[in-house]
Design a protein around this motif. Structure first.
Motif, PDB file in Angstrom:
ATOM      1  N   ALA A  61      -4.664  -2.538  -2.723  1.00 60.06           N
ATOM      2  CA  ALA A  61      -4.773  -2.610  -1.257  1.00 60.06           C
ATOM      3  C   ALA A  61      -4.507  -4.032  -0.775  1.00 60.06           C
ATOM      4  N   ASN A  62      -5.086  -5.025  -1.469  1.00 59.56           N
ATOM      5  CA  ASN A  62      -4.888  -6.430  -1.067  1.00 59.56           C
ATOM      6  C   ASN A  62      -3.426  -6.841  -1.251  1.00 59.56           C
ATOM      7  N   VAL A  63      -2.807  -6.398  -2.333  1.00 59.50           N
ATOM      8  CA  VAL A  63      -1.392  -6.726  -2.548  1.00 59.50           C
ATOM      9  C   VAL A  63      -0.555  -6.163  -1.396  1.00 59.50           C
ATOM     10  N   ARG A  64      -0.752  -4.865  -1.097  1.00 60.29           N
ATOM     11  CA  ARG A  64       0.074  -4.214  -0.088  1.00 60.29           C
ATOM     12  C   ARG A  64      -0.169  -4.796   1.299  1.00 60.29           C
ATOM     13  N   GLU A  65      -1.430  -5.056   1.626  1.00 58.38           N
ATOM     14  CA  GLU A  65      -1.756  -5.555   2.970  1.00 58.38           C
ATOM     15  C   GLU A  65      -1.213  -6.979   3.168  1.00 58.38           C
ATOM     16  N   PHE A  66      -1.317  -7.851   2.153  1.00 57.93           N
ATOM     17  CA  PHE A  66      -0.783  -9.208   2.335  1.00 57.93           C
ATOM     18  C   PHE A  66       0.742  -9.215   2.248  1.00 57.93           C
TER      19      PHE A  66
END
Ligand SMILES: O=C(O)c1[nH]c(=O)[nH]c(=O)c1I
Length: 310
Positions: A230-235
């Motif tokens: 989730a953090n990879v995709r959101e950033f």
């Protein structure tokens, strides 16, 4: 199948390398990583002075990952700058130097020295160590992060990256991305560090598994994969002109594929490397290659950042 990556003026034969902290405290470990199938090498986060770190037990392997409260044990930044001076950049494996000063001033001093050496290595500034008692994670304080980055870009003119803690709310993704966007020389963000301050209990002994902070430590491994993705995709969405380094829960080719599908340029491996050893790089790269072949992808660019929504 071509697993190579060209980014930030670097070229890597494999997108896989170690997460800072794992198998990278001493020169012989770093040399072993450089001799492995890893595409790059990153050093243990360093402070101005050497540190022994927290009392043991401070690491435990778990059914689906790990918990650690190492407490930033390292040889001091001069040791890693020496290593970076002697490193053979010609072998085509980039070197990253992780920096995690005990204070903003320490971090700036270290980066100032690194700038003076003008070496090909890149700094990954750690904003997210959860395990030094009394030291909050800078990455959860947006004003402190901005202030630190303001100071960094004044004394470090070249490209650098930051290691972020996991965030758990879109508002926080927005706020941190707004901070990071303001620094054109911020070339990459590494998502994520361990999920801080977890507590694992030994039922039989009725004790926490690790000693520091009465058992609180950073969670890693498969437990954190969905949060990492989730953090990879959101950033990656919020910072389309920067690179995201995926980190968290990679134990297989499929999980490396997930990180890249979510937008990661390259992928770091922590817990799995700690438990399996450097052979993990060859195994995971082979699994990734086989998965790509089965899907008809010849390069990582063919699917990077292409995750859809049903
Ligand atoms: O306890 C550590 O040394 C440590 N452990 C982690 O899980 N992440 C970090 O950034 C660090 I500096």
């Amino acid at each position: 199948i071509d697993l190579s990556v060209s980014w930030l003026g670097l070229s890597m034969a494999s997108p896989l390398f170690n997460a800072s902290g794992v198998m990278c405290r001493h020169a012989d470990e770093l040399d072993r990583l450089a001799a492995s199938c890893a595409g790059a090498v990153i050093t243990k986060s360093c402070t101005l002075e050497p540190r022994a770190g927290n009392p043991e037990p401070r690491y435990a392997a778990l059914p689906f990952g790990s918990i650690n409260s190492m407490g930033l044990p390292n040889e001091g930044f001069r040791y890693y700058l020496d290593y970076a001076r002697r490193y053979d950049y010609g072998r085509g494996k980039p070197l990253f130097v992780s920096v995690s000063g005990m204070s903003a001033d320490e971090t700036l001093t270290i980066l100032g020295e690194l700038a003076r050496l003008d070496l090909p290595c890149l700094p990954e500034v750690n904003l997210s160590c959860p395990n030094v008692p009394g030291k909050p994670q800078t990455g959860y304080d947006f004003a402190a992060s901005a202030a630190l980055l303001d100071a960094i870009v004044r004394i470090y003119p070249k490209t650098f990256g930051v290691k972020l803690p996991p965030y758990f709310d879109p508002v926080h993704f927005d706020m941190m991305a707004d901070v990071l966007r303001a620094y054109p020389t911020l070339g990459f963000v590494t998502c994520i560090n361990s999920i801080g301050n977890a507590l694992v209990v030994d039922v039989e002994r009725e004790l926490a598994l690790i000693r520091p902070k009465d058992g609180l430590g950073g969670l890693g491994g498969s437990y954190v994969l969905p949060t990492a993705l989730a953090n990879v995709r959101e950033f990656a969405r919020r910072l389309p002109d920067r690179h995201v380094v995926g980190c968290g829960g990679v134990t297989s080719g499929a999980e490396a594929f997930m990180h890249i599908l979510c937008g990661a340029t390259v992928v770091q491996i922590g817990t799995c490397l700690y438990e399996e050893g450097p052979g993990a790089f060859e195994r995971i790269a082979a699994e990734l290659s086989a998965l790509m072949r089965s899907k008809g992808y010849r390069t990582l660019d063919a699917f990077r950042g292409r995750l859809g929504t049903p």
